[in-house]
Design an enzyme around this catalytic site. Structure first.
Site, short mmCIF file in Angstrom:
data_model
loop_
_atom_site.label_atom_id
_atom_site.label_comp_id
_atom_site.label_asym_id
_atom_site.label_seq_id
_atom_site.Cartn_x
_atom_site.Cartn_y
_atom_site.Cartn_z
N CYS A 189 0.88 -1.07 -0.09
CA CYS A 189 -0.12 -0.02 0.09
C CYS A 189 0.92 1.32 0.20
O CYS A 189 0.64 2.20 -0.87
CB CYS A 189 -0.88 -0.02 1.01
SG CYS A 189 -0.27 -0.45 2.75
N HIS A 244 -2.14 5.36 6.58
CA HIS A 244 -0.93 5.75 6.70
C HIS A 244 -0.82 7.28 6.26
O HIS A 244 -1.35 7.55 5.53
CB HIS A 244 0.12 4.97 5.82
CG HIS A 244 -0.22 3.52 5.92
ND1 HIS A 244 0.07 2.90 7.27
CD2 HIS A 244 -0.45 2.45 5.16
CE1 HIS A 244 0.19 1.49 6.68
NE2 HIS A 244 -0.21 1.45 5.54
P1 NAD Z 1 -4.94 -11.12 6.08
O1 NAD Z 1 -4.28 -11.80 7.37
O2 NAD Z 1 -5.98 -10.05 6.25
O3 NAD Z 1 -5.49 -12.25 5.38
C1 NAD Z 1 -4.95 -13.43 4.70
C2 NAD Z 1 -5.71 -14.54 4.40
O4 NAD Z 1 -5.24 -15.56 4.06
C3 NAD Z 1 -6.64 -14.94 5.77
O5 NAD Z 1 -8.16 -14.93 5.18
C4 NAD Z 1 -6.13 -16.47 5.92
O6 NAD Z 1 -7.01 -17.27 6.29
C5 NAD Z 1 -5.72 -16.56 4.38
N1 NAD Z 1 -4.39 -17.72 4.66
C6 NAD Z 1 -4.13 -18.16 5.61
N2 NAD Z 1 -2.82 -19.25 4.94
C7 NAD Z 1 -2.92 -19.01 3.84
C8 NAD Z 1 -2.44 -19.79 2.89
N3 NAD Z 1 -1.42 -20.72 2.85
N4 NAD Z 1 -2.67 -19.75 1.39
C9 NAD Z 1 -3.74 -18.74 1.12
N5 NAD Z 1 -4.62 -18.21 2.09
C10 NAD Z 1 -4.16 -18.12 3.24
O7 NAD Z 1 -3.78 -10.59 5.11
P2 NAD Z 1 -3.96 -9.24 4.28
O8 NAD Z 1 -3.63 -8.09 5.04
O9 NAD Z 1 -5.25 -9.22 3.46
O10 NAD Z 1 -2.56 -9.29 3.49
C11 NAD Z 1 -2.59 -10.02 2.39
C12 NAD Z 1 -1.26 -9.67 1.61
O11 NAD Z 1 -1.66 -8.26 1.18
C13 NAD Z 1 0.07 -9.67 2.23
O12 NAD Z 1 0.95 -9.86 1.15
C14 NAD Z 1 0.22 -8.31 2.63
O13 NAD Z 1 1.37 -7.49 2.92
C15 NAD Z 1 -0.38 -7.48 1.64
N6 NAD Z 1 -1.15 -6.20 1.87
C16 NAD Z 1 -1.76 -6.01 2.97
C17 NAD Z 1 -2.33 -4.55 3.22
C18 NAD Z 1 -2.97 -4.43 4.61
O14 NAD Z 1 -3.02 -3.23 5.12
N7 NAD Z 1 -3.66 -5.24 5.20
C19 NAD Z 1 -2.04 -3.72 2.51
C20 NAD Z 1 -1.35 -3.85 1.13
C21 NAD Z 1 -0.88 -5.11 0.88
#
Ligand code: NAD
Length: 338
Positions: free
Chosen positions: A140, A220
């Site tokens: 992000c 942020h």
């Molecule tokens: P999150 O923890 O909210 O969600 C992750 C999901 O993946 C959960 O539903 C979990 O059950 C599932 N999961 C667990 N193990 C898994 C596996 N082996 N294979 C597939 N799914 C699985 O995470 P998020 O915040 O959505 O982050 C996801 C990605 O996006 C990360 O790489 C993170 O760095 C990136 N990201 C997050 C944000 C943020 O602010 N949350 C912003 C930009 C990018």
């Protein structure tokens, strides 16, 4: 129709899944679920097909009386592209399954650049994803920085970038992380990783960043300082930002005094989940002193990468120009297109 699956239905996965459902050229074939949770009951109510992450997850769902469509492997047989929404550093382990199924994959910013070799921000490098089997949509903060720095570079030009990031502590539904009553240096050593990450999209840019976490869950806030190539004025910088796609130019005198007001704006607009897909720039903060431009920028961490994921899918499948894809995405999500 491009057949899309979402593996990992958390903060990002849920939003991308709903955004896919809004595209007239895409079909959401299904999403994966790890263990029973209210979000899957809601998804089921929307008619979203749900697949278990693996056999163990399938059994857990069966015990709770859910009937899922199969496992991730079944989902992968039915899609052209999978968007990986697994937690940070976990997505990389899924790559082998995607390759084995011959499915293109979009990874998220929590994975290393080296996983795909292509880090993506639609307005900066859409074309680089053409025909790729795997692409990584950057984080992000990196998305926000690439959009604004890229925009100013197209105007007065940028020779050097500096940014200080006040990062939200965690996402609103996460009750396990803090801080609740501290400002946490993230990390204490400098610079932070954000500068090198921006360079994966804007190679050659001289950039240094530093970051700390603050006790909030929404957005942020970056303090950005850019050295300009040409002796530009405030108006030149504002014009370059206003011309750029996915930019939300706001002003304090209109009531935007804080990140809370930006989230409130999205609520008032009736955005899904109050999402702000654009990079927010405080127009009245833009200041140029001795060839350096200063401004405040806000990033809604849960939402800013959602349009980029949709464009990454189109860029990889091919048949769309950058402009065509971004227009379709923007119109579907209610983003003012330019
Ligand atoms: P999150 O923890 O909210 O969600 C992750 C999901 O993946 C959960 O539903 C979990 O059950 C599932 N999961 C667990 N193990 C898994 C596996 N082996 N294979 C597939 N799914 C699985 O995470 P998020 O915040 O959505 O982050 C996801 C990605 O996006 C990360 O790489 C993170 O760095 C990136 N990201 C997050 C944000 C943020 O602010 N949350 C912003 C930009 C990018």
């Amino acid at each position: 129709m491009i057949r899309v699956g979402v593996n990992g239905y958390g903060t990002i996965g849920r939003r991308v899944a709903d955004a896919v459902r809004k595209q007239k050229d895409m079909e959401l074939v299904g999403v994966t679920a790890g263990h029973p949770h209210y979000k899957y009951a809601v998804a089921d109510g929307k008619g979203i097909p749900i697949y278990a992450l693996d056999m163990k997850s399938l059994e857990a769902f069966n015990k709770e009386g859910y009937s899922l469509r199969g496992t991730l492997n079944d989902l992968l047989q039915r899609v052209d592209v999978v968007v990986d929404g697994a937690p940070e550093d976990i997505g990389a382990a899924n790559k082998a399954a995607y390759s084995q199924a011959g499915v293109k994959a979009v990874f998220q910013g929590g994975e290393e650049h080296g996983l795909t070799g292509t880090s993506f921000v639609a307005q900066c490098n859409f074309e680089q994803a053409a025909k790729k089997q795997a692409v990584r949509v950057v984080s992000c903060n990196t998305t926000g920085l690439c959009r604004t720095i890229g925009a100013v570079d197209k105007g007065p030009g940028v020779t050097r970038a500096r940014a200080v990031l006040a990062r939200r502590a965690t996402d609103p539904d996460d009750v396990k992380k803090g801080p609740i009553d501290a400002v946490v240096l993230d990390p204490t050593t400098l610079p932070s990783h954000h500068g090198p990450d921006v360079q994966t999209v804007l190679p050659g840019l001289e950039i240094v960043t530093m970051a700390f976490k603050v006790p909030t869950t929404h957005m942020h806030l970056h303090s950005v300082i850019l050295s300009l190539k040409q002796k530009g004025s405030k108006e030149d910088v504002v014009k370059a930002l206003e011309r750029a796609p996915r930019m939300n130019m706001v002003e304090g005198r209109a009531g935007f005094k804080s990140t809370a007001n930006v989230m409130d704006w999205a609520r008032e607009k009736g955005r899904d989940r109050n999402d702000v897909y654009e990079t927010t720039v405080w127009k009245d903060s833009v200041t140029v002193v001795d060839g350096e431009a200063y401004f405040f920028m806000g990033v809604h961490q849960e939402a800013i990468v959602v349009p980029e994921n949709i464009d990454a899918v189109r860029a990889m499948v091919g048949g769309y120009t950058r402009e065509e894809s971004m227009k379709l995405t923007d119109e579907s999500l209610g983003i003012e297109h330019r």
